[in-house]
Design a protein around this motif. Structure first.
Motif, PDB file in Angstrom:
ATOM      1  N   CYS A 381       0.852  -1.189   0.000  1.00  0.00           N
ATOM      2  CA  CYS A 381       0.000   0.000   0.000  1.00  0.00           C
ATOM      3  C   CYS A 381       0.894   1.248   0.000  1.00  0.00           C
ATOM      4  N   ALA A 382       1.935   1.258   0.846  1.00  0.00           N
ATOM      5  CA  ALA A 382       2.843   2.417   0.920  1.00  0.00           C
ATOM      6  C   ALA A 382       3.542   2.616  -0.421  1.00  0.00           C
ATOM      7  N   GLU A 383       3.942   1.489  -1.033  1.00  0.00           N
ATOM      8  CA  GLU A 383       4.635   1.574  -2.333  1.00  0.00           C
ATOM      9  C   GLU A 383       3.717   2.245  -3.372  1.00  0.00           C
ATOM     10  N   TRP A 384       2.463   1.843  -3.392  1.00  0.00           N
ATOM     11  CA  TRP A 384       1.519   2.384  -4.384  1.00  0.00           C
ATOM     12  C   TRP A 384       1.135   3.832  -4.080  1.00  0.00           C
ATOM     13  N   LYS A 390       5.125  16.193   0.413  1.00  0.00           N
ATOM     14  CA  LYS A 390       4.033  17.140   0.096  1.00  0.00           C
ATOM     15  C   LYS A 390       2.684  16.416   0.042  1.00  0.00           C
ATOM     16  N   THR A 391       2.685  15.191   0.510  1.00  0.00           N
ATOM     17  CA  THR A 391       1.445  14.409   0.419  1.00  0.00           C
ATOM     18  C   THR A 391       0.621  14.511   1.697  1.00  0.00           C
ATOM     19  N   THR A 392      -0.686  14.669   1.497  1.00  0.00           N
ATOM     20  CA  THR A 392      -1.612  14.452   2.613  1.00  0.00           C
ATOM     21  C   THR A 392      -2.191  13.063   2.407  1.00  0.00           C
ATOM     22  N   LEU A 393      -2.026  12.227   3.416  1.00  0.00           N
ATOM     23  CA  LEU A 393      -2.570  10.875   3.311  1.00  0.00           C
ATOM     24  C   LEU A 393      -3.865  10.805   4.105  1.00  0.00           C
ATOM     25  N   LEU A 394      -4.945  10.510   3.400  1.00  0.00           N
ATOM     26  CA  LEU A 394      -6.225  10.351   4.088  1.00  0.00           C
ATOM     27  C   LEU A 394      -6.399   8.877   4.431  1.00  0.00           C
ATOM     28  N   ASP A 395      -6.431   8.586   5.707  1.00  0.00           N
ATOM     29  CA  ASP A 395      -6.642   7.208   6.148  1.00  0.00           C
ATOM     30  C   ASP A 395      -8.130   7.108   6.488  1.00  0.00           C
ATOM     31  N   LEU A 396      -8.916   6.685   5.497  1.00  0.00           N
ATOM     32  CA  LEU A 396     -10.377   6.689   5.654  1.00  0.00           C
ATOM     33  C   LEU A 396     -10.839   5.351   6.226  1.00  0.00           C
ATOM     34  N   CYS A 397     -11.700   5.404   7.219  1.00  0.00           N
ATOM     35  CA  CYS A 397     -12.080   4.219   8.005  1.00  0.00           C
ATOM     36  C   CYS A 397     -10.812   3.692   8.675  1.00  0.00           C
ATOM     37  N   CYS A 398     -10.138   4.571   9.417  1.00  0.00           N
ATOM     38  CA  CYS A 398      -8.771   4.271   9.872  1.00  0.00           C
ATOM     39  C   CYS A 398      -8.706   3.320  11.058  1.00  0.00           C
ATOM     40  N   GLY A 399      -9.834   3.005  11.695  1.00  0.00           N
ATOM     41  CA  GLY A 399      -9.775   2.117  12.867  1.00  0.00           C
ATOM     42  C   GLY A 399      -8.793   2.680  13.884  1.00  0.00           C
ATOM     43  N   GLY A 401      -5.755   3.317  13.409  1.00  0.00           N
ATOM     44  CA  GLY A 401      -4.734   4.157  12.770  1.00  0.00           C
ATOM     45  C   GLY A 401      -3.547   3.443  12.155  1.00  0.00           C
ATOM     46  N   THR A 402      -3.629   2.129  12.032  1.00  0.00           N
ATOM     47  CA  THR A 402      -2.441   1.360  11.606  1.00  0.00           C
ATOM     48  C   THR A 402      -1.859   1.810  10.264  1.00  0.00           C
ATOM     49  N   ILE A 403      -2.722   1.972   9.266  1.00  0.00           N
ATOM     50  CA  ILE A 403      -2.206   2.243   7.916  1.00  0.00           C
ATOM     51  C   ILE A 403      -1.487   3.596   7.880  1.00  0.00           C
ATOM     52  N   ILE A 405      -0.295   5.408  10.341  1.00  0.00           N
ATOM     53  CA  ILE A 405       0.872   5.518  11.239  1.00  0.00           C
ATOM     54  C   ILE A 405       2.101   4.861  10.604  1.00  0.00           C
ATOM     55  N   THR A 406       1.894   3.726   9.914  1.00  0.00           N
ATOM     56  CA  THR A 406       3.060   3.068   9.303  1.00  0.00           C
ATOM     57  C   THR A 406       3.632   3.912   8.149  1.00  0.00           C
ATOM     58  N   MET A 407       2.841   4.863   7.625  1.00  0.00           N
ATOM     59  CA  MET A 407       3.321   5.680   6.503  1.00  0.00           C
ATOM     60  C   MET A 407       3.624   7.118   6.909  1.00  0.00           C
ATOM     61  N   ALA A 408       3.326   7.475   8.153  1.00  0.00           N
ATOM     62  CA  ALA A 408       3.349   8.887   8.560  1.00  0.00           C
ATOM     63  C   ALA A 408       4.694   9.572   8.317  1.00  0.00           C
ATOM     64  N   LYS A 409       5.777   8.818   8.502  1.00  0.00           N
ATOM     65  CA  LYS A 409       7.092   9.475   8.414  1.00  0.00           C
ATOM     66  C   LYS A 409       7.457   9.880   6.983  1.00  0.00           C
ATOM     67  N   SER A 410       6.739   9.327   5.994  1.00  0.00           N
ATOM     68  CA  SER A 410       7.108   9.668   4.612  1.00  0.00           C
ATOM     69  C   SER A 410       6.116  10.642   3.966  1.00  0.00           C
ATOM     70  N   VAL A 411       5.222  11.229   4.760  1.00  0.00           N
ATOM     71  CA  VAL A 411       4.255  12.183   4.182  1.00  0.00           C
ATOM     72  C   VAL A 411       4.267  13.490   4.976  1.00  0.00           C
ATOM     73  N   ASP A 412       3.591  14.498   4.400  1.00  0.00           N
ATOM     74  CA  ASP A 412       3.485  15.761   5.130  1.00  0.00           C
ATOM     75  C   ASP A 412       2.584  15.575   6.350  1.00  0.00           C
ATOM     76  N   ARG A 413       1.413  15.009   6.099  1.00  0.00           N
ATOM     77  CA  ARG A 413       0.508  14.764   7.234  1.00  0.00           C
ATOM     78  C   ARG A 413      -0.453  13.622   6.927  1.00  0.00           C
ATOM     79  N   VAL A 414      -0.936  13.045   8.016  1.00  0.00           N
ATOM     80  CA  VAL A 414      -1.930  11.970   7.917  1.00  0.00           C
ATOM     81  C   VAL A 414      -3.217  12.500   8.528  1.00  0.00           C
ATOM     82  N   VAL A 415      -4.331  12.255   7.834  1.00  0.00           N
ATOM     83  CA  VAL A 415      -5.620  12.604   8.412  1.00  0.00           C
ATOM     84  C   VAL A 415      -6.431  11.313   8.505  1.00  0.00           C
ATOM     85  N   GLY A 416      -6.745  10.909   9.707  1.00  0.00           N
ATOM     86  CA  GLY A 416      -7.493   9.661   9.896  1.00  0.00           C
ATOM     87  C   GLY A 416      -8.931   9.961  10.272  1.00  0.00           C
TER      88      GLY A 416
END
Ligand SMILES: C[S@@+](CC[C@H](N)C(=O)[O-])C[C@H]1O[C@@H](n2cnc3c(N)ncnc32)[C@H](O)[C@@H]1O
Length: 546
Positions: A381-384, A390-399, A401-403, A405-416
């Motif tokens: 998933c992270a690869e794709w 400069k990315t905002t990652l929307l973690d929709l239906c994040c439970g 927060g696993t998805i 959080i595992t990608m947070a360090k490579s994006v600007d921000r995560v919104v769950g």
């Protein structure tokens, strides 16, 4: 089962036997169905427990004494109800007869589902239907299914009626298989093929010989099956979970209380849930029915449970991280949020590690059950997502927060965004646990929050949508489409067949109902999180049409 009968049978099973009778009143000339109004009628006479099947034109009430039965009859005799005149008949049934009738009914129901297979084989066929198929063949089968799902999506979108020319152009990729141009990667195998499940729920009941057992039901309760078989031969259950089930079985066999009987609605021990994580953490949640216990008896039982599981820990047998008790006196089976859950030892959490991140898991939180295969899913998933700073990652239906959080360090921000507020509490705690400072979480429905979130900043937005088995409400899909900043959606599904309307919703041409440009699948992969079963996780990348 009526209370009088329950109390009676309880006294029979738990105390010295005495010749006791059940005093039954049959209410005659009731209308068929109408159970709700019969209940209301009886309540007006202060009569609260009765038994009536929808088709019956009668109902039964059980009483502890003949006097109480006759008093009820006096109230009901001659009452006019729904243009009928009711009458009541009295009978006295010995406990022996009453109990035998239930046993006979249960046995005959079990005979219906009987076949020539040994019970262990029957159970294996039920919980792991592919257990006899070599693993390579299982993977080939799941791969084929992945292809079939993609083709079904193509055909269904192509068959949408009444499209304008513009609409037809938006779905031109569906015209032929070649036009579709979706890359289906090789199915990813589970690194762990046996004993992979970190979460199991066992029923506490009796096996075919009547012995108290902890395991799985040998069929469906609605088909009349009540026998339970231990999970010893179930390939997907871990050795640790089998050990916990065995320990509980030993406990109930020593217990003065009986296992719960769903037919008679009697007994104490109902279910047990285990979470046996790769970290070595173990959660044990025991469910009991306390209807016929006093508060003191419940308290005593809690102490006994604590001593028992602590002793196993001290002996180095089962190192329980947290022990929990759920009191559930309702009809539905299985661990439920409707019950009252109490932490007996530990803090009510176990921890798991995924791709170097640590996650706190509470008893009712969703967490993928196959840890090493989940790591492969999230890595892919992270690869794709191909994120950058400069990315905002929307973690929709994040439970929890696993998805994200595992990608947070490579994006600007995560919104769950997740609608279960307890899961959001876990997600926030998990972000903190992993020193993630660029993640924000919202306890909300995706469709109600997504627009606010997306419009906050103007940067590249990628959404990972990991909905429940049956997909999400259409309003979520419409909201995703309307959020123009979302360039790509990674859709993760454990049941593509059920999620198909969501996939069609992402791809269908623009309309008044489905605004925003549609998406098109570009690549897909199945990841086998559930070896030996028919289930498989599938991840599909959808890119926004320009
Ligand atoms: C399969 S779980 C995924 C959890 C998480 N992504 C993970 O892997 O741990 C699906 C989640 O979707 C949530 N959900 C379902 N419909 C939702 C909606 N409309 N808005 C927000 N969350 C929703 C459920 O509460 C559930 O926690």
């Amino acid at each position: 089962m009526l209370k009088a009968a329950k109390n009676f049978i309880k006294s029979f099973t738990m105390a010295p036997k005495e010749p006791v009778f059940i005093h039954r009143v049959k209410i005659v000339n009731l209308p068929a169905h109408e159970i709700g109004s019969v209940k209301k009628l009886l309540q007006t006479f202060d009569l609260h427990r009765f038994k009536k099947a929808p088709k019956w034109e009668y109902a039964y009430m059980n009483f502890e004494t003949e006097e109480a039965a006759r008093a009820a009859m006096a109230k009901l005799q001659g009452v006019e109800f729904k243009k009928r005149v009711l009458s009541a008949e009295y009978s006295k049934v010995s406990e022996q007869v009453f109990r035998t009738r239930f046993e006979t009914k249960k046995k005959s129901l079990e005979a219906v589902v009987d076949d020539s297979r040994a019970p262990a084989e029957k159970l294996a066929d039920q919980v792991t239907p592919l257990h006899k198929v070599p693993y390579a063949e299982q993977i080939a089968k799941k791969h084929k299914l992945g292809f079939r799902y993609l083709n079904t999506l193509r055909k269904k979108v192509n068959a949408l009626p009444e499209l304008s020319d513009e609409g037809k152009a938006q779905i031109a990729w569906t015209n032929t298989l070649k036009d579709m141009d979706v890359e289906l990667l090789d199915t990813i195998q589970s690194p762990l093929v046996n004993g992979y499940r970190t979460k199991c729920e066992f029923t506490i009941g009796r096996d075919l010989s009547g012995k108290k057992t902890v395991g799985f039901l040998l069929g469906l309760y609605r088909d009349g099956v009540t026998a339970v078989l231990n999970p010893d031969d179930c390939l997907h259950v871990s050795e640790k979970a089998k050990q916990v089930a065995k320990a509980m079985e030993n406990y109930v066999n020593e217990s003065e209380y009986d296992v719960y009987d769903r037919v008679e609605k009697l007994g104490v021990w109902r279910s047990i849930m285990t979470k046996t994580q790769r970290t070595g953490d173990i959660m044990v949640l025991i469910q009991m029915n306390t209807t016929d216990l006093t508060n003191d008896q419940v308290e005593q039982e809690k102490q006994k449970l604590i001593c028992y599981w602590n002793k196993l820990k001290d002996q180095g047998q089962i190192n329980t991280t947290t022990l929990m008790l759920q009191v559930w006196n309702g009809a539905s089976n299985g661990i439920t949020d409707k019950g009252t859950t109490e932490v007996l030892t530990g803090d009510g959490y176990v921890y798991e590690e995924l791709l170097g991140c640590k996650f706190r898991i509470s008893s009712n939180a969703f967490f993928q059950v196959n840890t090493p295969a989940t790591e492969l899913l999230y890595s892919k998933c992270a690869e794709w997502c191909n994120t950058n700073k400069k990315t905002t990652l929307l973690d929709l239906c994040c439970g929890t927060g696993t998805i994200g959080i595992t990608m947070a360090k490579s994006v600007d921000r995560v919104v769950g965004i997740e609608m279960i507020s307890e899961a959001i509490v876990d997600a926030k705690a998990n972000a903190l646990l992993n020193n993630i400072t660029n993640a924000e979480y919202y306890a909300s429905k995706v469709e109600e929050k997504i627009d606010i979130v997306v419009r906050e900043k103007n940067e590249s937005v990628i959404a990972v949508l990991d909905p429940p088995r049956n997909g999400v409400h259409t309003s979520v899909i419409r909201a995703v489409r309307e959020s123009e900043q979302i360039e790509k959606v990674i859709f993760i599904s454990c049941d593509v067949k059920q999620a198909m309307p969501n996939l069609i919703g992402l791809c269908r041409p623009t309309s008044n109902r489905f605004k925003g440009m549609p998406f098109k699948p570009s690549r897909a992969v199945s990841i086998d999180l559930f070896p030996h079963t028919d289930h498989c996780e599938m991840m599909i990348e959808f890119v926004r049409l320009k």
